[in-house]
Write a protein that holds these residues in place. Structure first.
Motif, PDB file in Angstrom:
ATOM      1  N   THR A 121       0.796  -1.156  -0.057  1.00 14.70           N
ATOM      2  CA  THR A 121       0.051  -0.058   0.110  1.00 14.70           C
ATOM      3  C   THR A 121       0.800   1.208  -0.067  1.00 14.70           C
ATOM      4  O   THR A 121       0.433   2.442  -0.069  1.00 14.70           O
ATOM      5  CB  THR A 121      -0.897  -0.012   1.205  1.00 14.70           C
ATOM      6  OG1 THR A 121      -0.211   0.077   2.327  1.00 14.70           O
ATOM      7  CG2 THR A 121      -1.760  -1.250   1.226  1.00 14.70           C
ATOM      8  N   LYS A 128       2.739   2.240   2.345  1.00 15.28           N
ATOM      9  CA  LYS A 128       3.121   2.373   4.044  1.00 15.28           C
ATOM     10  C   LYS A 128       4.236   1.702   4.233  1.00 15.28           C
ATOM     11  O   LYS A 128       4.744   0.662   3.529  1.00 15.28           O
ATOM     12  CB  LYS A 128       2.142   1.951   4.890  1.00 15.28           C
ATOM     13  CG  LYS A 128       0.596   2.661   4.697  1.00 15.28           C
ATOM     14  CD  LYS A 128      -0.289   2.544   5.681  1.00 15.28           C
ATOM     15  CE  LYS A 128      -1.472   3.285   5.641  1.00 15.28           C
ATOM     16  NZ  LYS A 128      -2.460   2.879   6.706  1.00 15.28           N
ATOM     17  N   ARG A 178       6.916  -0.876   5.591  1.00 19.75           N
ATOM     18  CA  ARG A 178       7.039  -2.533   5.553  1.00 19.75           C
ATOM     19  C   ARG A 178       8.322  -2.829   6.279  1.00 19.75           C
ATOM     20  O   ARG A 178       9.366  -2.500   5.889  1.00 19.75           O
ATOM     21  CB  ARG A 178       6.658  -3.005   4.182  1.00 19.75           C
ATOM     22  CG  ARG A 178       6.796  -4.486   4.288  1.00 19.75           C
ATOM     23  CD  ARG A 178       6.176  -5.260   2.909  1.00 19.75           C
ATOM     24  NE  ARG A 178       4.843  -4.943   2.712  1.00 19.75           N
ATOM     25  CZ  ARG A 178       4.190  -5.487   1.751  1.00 19.75           C
ATOM     26  NH1 ARG A 178       4.704  -5.954   0.670  1.00 19.75           N
ATOM     27  NH2 ARG A 178       2.722  -5.364   1.833  1.00 19.75           N
ATOM     28  N   ASN A 221       0.954   0.107  15.194  1.00 12.54           N
ATOM     29  CA  ASN A 221       0.042  -0.875  14.936  1.00 12.54           C
ATOM     30  C   ASN A 221       0.311  -1.566  13.637  1.00 12.54           C
ATOM     31  O   ASN A 221       0.825  -1.004  12.789  1.00 12.54           O
ATOM     32  CB  ASN A 221      -1.437  -0.123  14.830  1.00 12.54           C
ATOM     33  CG  ASN A 221      -1.808   0.510  15.875  1.00 12.54           C
ATOM     34  OD1 ASN A 221      -1.638   0.121  17.049  1.00 12.54           O
ATOM     35  ND2 ASN A 221      -2.615   1.792  15.865  1.00 12.54           N
ATOM     36  N   ALA A 251      -0.713  -3.273  10.378  1.00 14.26           N
ATOM     37  CA  ALA A 251      -1.975  -3.172   9.475  1.00 14.26           C
ATOM     38  C   ALA A 251      -2.107  -4.584   8.536  1.00 14.26           C
ATOM     39  O   ALA A 251      -3.183  -4.916   8.521  1.00 14.26           O
ATOM     40  CB  ALA A 251      -1.634  -2.161   8.517  1.00 14.26           C
ATOM     41  N   ASP A 252      -1.259  -5.195   8.466  1.00 20.54           N
ATOM     42  CA  ASP A 252      -1.229  -6.609   7.679  1.00 20.54           C
ATOM     43  C   ASP A 252       0.194  -7.281   7.963  1.00 20.54           C
ATOM     44  O   ASP A 252       1.239  -6.640   8.262  1.00 20.54           O
ATOM     45  CB  ASP A 252      -1.491  -6.162   6.216  1.00 20.54           C
ATOM     46  CG  ASP A 252      -2.039  -7.345   5.520  1.00 20.54           C
ATOM     47  OD1 ASP A 252      -2.133  -8.624   6.231  1.00 20.54           O
ATOM     48  OD2 ASP A 252      -2.492  -7.306   4.174  1.00 20.54           O
ATOM     49  N   ASP A 263       3.341  -4.774   7.963  1.00 18.82           N
ATOM     50  CA  ASP A 263       2.912  -3.536   7.383  1.00 18.82           C
ATOM     51  C   ASP A 263       2.618  -2.861   8.679  1.00 18.82           C
ATOM     52  O   ASP A 263       1.914  -3.103   9.506  1.00 18.82           O
ATOM     53  CB  ASP A 263       1.935  -3.348   6.322  1.00 18.82           C
ATOM     54  CG  ASP A 263       2.353  -3.746   4.953  1.00 18.82           C
ATOM     55  OD1 ASP A 263       3.531  -4.079   4.926  1.00 18.82           O
ATOM     56  OD2 ASP A 263       1.449  -3.993   4.192  1.00 18.82           O
ATOM     57  N   ASP A 274       0.739   0.396  10.452  1.00 21.08           N
ATOM     58  CA  ASP A 274      -0.405   1.209  10.264  1.00 21.08           C
ATOM     59  C   ASP A 274      -0.357   2.897  10.410  1.00 21.08           C
ATOM     60  O   ASP A 274      -0.884   3.726   9.924  1.00 21.08           O
ATOM     61  CB  ASP A 274      -1.594   0.588  11.254  1.00 21.08           C
ATOM     62  CG  ASP A 274      -3.082   1.249  10.648  1.00 21.08           C
ATOM     63  OD1 ASP A 274      -3.137   1.201   9.596  1.00 21.08           O
ATOM     64  OD2 ASP A 274      -3.831   1.329  11.557  1.00 21.08           O
ATOM     65  N   ASN A 275       0.571   3.212  11.255  1.00 26.97           N
ATOM     66  CA  ASN A 275       0.921   4.721  11.539  1.00 26.97           C
ATOM     67  C   ASN A 275       1.818   5.146  10.601  1.00 26.97           C
ATOM     68  O   ASN A 275       2.432   4.597   9.816  1.00 26.97           O
ATOM     69  CB  ASN A 275       1.814   4.653  12.974  1.00 26.97           C
ATOM     70  CG  ASN A 275       1.134   3.613  14.077  1.00 26.97           C
ATOM     71  OD1 ASN A 275       0.930   2.446  13.780  1.00 26.97           O
ATOM     72  ND2 ASN A 275       0.538   4.090  15.045  1.00 26.97           N
ATOM     73  N   ASP A 276       1.616   6.566  10.592  1.00 26.43           N
ATOM     74  CA  ASP A 276       2.532   7.423   9.867  1.00 26.43           C
ATOM     75  C   ASP A 276       3.765   7.581  10.872  1.00 26.43           C
ATOM     76  O   ASP A 276       3.568   8.214  11.982  1.00 26.43           O
ATOM     77  CB  ASP A 276       2.084   8.552   9.295  1.00 26.43           C
ATOM     78  CG  ASP A 276       0.971   8.604   8.412  1.00 26.43           C
ATOM     79  OD1 ASP A 276       1.128   7.509   7.685  1.00 26.43           O
ATOM     80  OD2 ASP A 276       0.150   9.156   8.274  1.00 26.43           O
TER      81      ASP A 276
END
Length: 399
Positions: A323, A325, A327, A352, A354-355, A370, A372-374
């Motif tokens: 995505t 983001k 990894r 967090n 994400a995947d 992955d 989830d955060n910036d």
């Protein structure tokens, strides 16, 4: 244990001539092709022997533009967390065409006949009559209605089996490890041999398409020849070491084996009666070389940019949609609680997930996570350092 961080411009080194259309996969500005580099991110290779090469700790991937990886010390690179790719199926059509060509040409004694005719040079007007008088020594046999045994029903073997059926041959195949995809592509008219001995006993022609392993080395030997029909033709476009050459020489001399077509000639093969030496032409087509190069470079590009792995010979295939983001990828020992410890590192750094995907292969495993955060660089660095300290981690990379 080392940490690998992806640079903005990735360096690719080639150890053989690689088809230009394959190298075009690497876009200017994002990749640099530098064959003198001592510190590349990835290597693309065909037949170059890498066993004595010393590699740097920046190397992340090697792609073999072909199927066999005997020229690459795979175990050594696995221990260093370097992915080794190959290109199964990319040269399958080329090899299939060569197998069928050799099958028909050897059955009709075409190679020996041509060589004999060329020896008539200088006979002038006698040539036509000499040809008519001498051609009877090259009477062959048709393949229609004969039984072809195919050992190994992978990308090449399945194509050979299907096309041989179209030539009105009966086909029997043996492959205890046949994949689901190949099974779907294989004609239902290919008979299944429950054992290799069954195939040996029934086939008029045998073609082999398996890798060289401890189990397949010298699979053609005195014992197996005794199971075969007298005069059987054996085609070997996989590896020369699949045949015990001393036993093959005796079998050819006695007529137990009628013809041995080998794509791996050496001095001994050249001196065998009724051996047909082919100068390693199985995959030597411009189309095949281009297909292999494109497949190899695409796999490297995908791995360097996303961490996704496809067609690795030493690590498990693993893929999740990228995505954009951050990894984190990690190669590690396949031991308990590795994923749990990595997840804890994310929690400690208030990140967090994400995947995530975790896949294992033998003693090794690969995990992609992955975020989830910036996140800023300091947090990523802290996460990376914490994962590095986990016992069993081999390499860590952040994309």
């Amino acid at each position: 244990m080392s940490t690998l961080t992806l640079d903005k411009v990735k360096t690719i080194k080639t150890l053989n001539n690689i088809a230009e259309n394959g190298l075009k996969v690497f876009k200017d500005g994002e990749y640099a092709i530098d064959n003198e580099s001592e510190n590349p991110d990835a290597i693309v290779v065909r037949s170059f022997n890498m066993h004595e090469m010393e590699l740097n700790n920046n190397l992340k991937a090697i792609a073999r533009a072909g199927a066999g990886v005997n020229n690459i010390p795979v175990d050594k690179y696995t221990e260093q967390g370097i992915v080794v790719f190959n290109t199964p199926g990319a040269n399958a059509n080329a090899v299939k065409e060569m197998v069928l060509t050799a099958l028909m040409a050897s059955s009709r004694n075409l190679f020996a006949g041509i060589e004999w005719v060329k020896g008539l040079q200088g006979k002038g007007e006698e040539v036509p009559s000499l040809v008519e008088a001498g051609k009877k020594q090259f009477v062959g046999k048709e393949i229609k209605g004969k039984k072809l045994g195919v050992i190994g029903l992978g990308a090449v073997g399945a194509l050979v089996a299907n096309d041989a059926l179209e030539l009105d041959m009966d086909v029997i195949g043996f492959d205890p490890f046949i994949s689901v995809n190949t099974a779907w592509e294989l004609s239902r008219n290919v008979q299944r041999a429950m054992t290799m001995d069954e195939l040996f006993a029934e086939a008029d022609y045998i073609t082999v398409h398996v890798p060289l392993t401890d189990d397949t080395k010298e699979m053609f030997n005195e014992k197996t020849f005794n199971l075969m029909k007298p005069g059987v033709h054996i085609l070997n476009f996989s590896r020369g070491e699949l045949a015990n050459e001393n036993d093959m020489e005796v079998a050819l001399e006695s007529g137990k084996v009628g013809k041995y077509i080998s794509d791996f000639p050496n001095e001994k093969v050249l001196n065998m009666k009724n051996a047909v030496p082919v100068p390693h032409l199985g995959a030597s087509t411009s189309e095949s070389e281009e297909n292999c190069a494109i497949m190899a470079t695409r796999q490297i590009k995908e791995y360097l940019e996303t961490g996704n792995i496809k067609n690795s010979v030493n690590f498990p295939n693993a893929s999740i949609p990228y995505t954009g983001k951050s990894r984190v990828t990690a190669f590690h020992r396949n031991i308990p609680n590795m994923v749990g410890q990595m997840s804890s590192a994310f929690s400690h750094n208030q990140l967090n997930i994400a995947d995530m995907i975790n896949r294992s292969r033998g003693d090794y495993a690969y995990t992609m996570i992955d975020i989830d955060n910036d996140v800023n660089g300091d947090v990523i660095h802290s996460l990376e350092e914490e994962i590095k300290k986990i016992e069993g981690i081999i390499t860590v990379r952040v994309i």
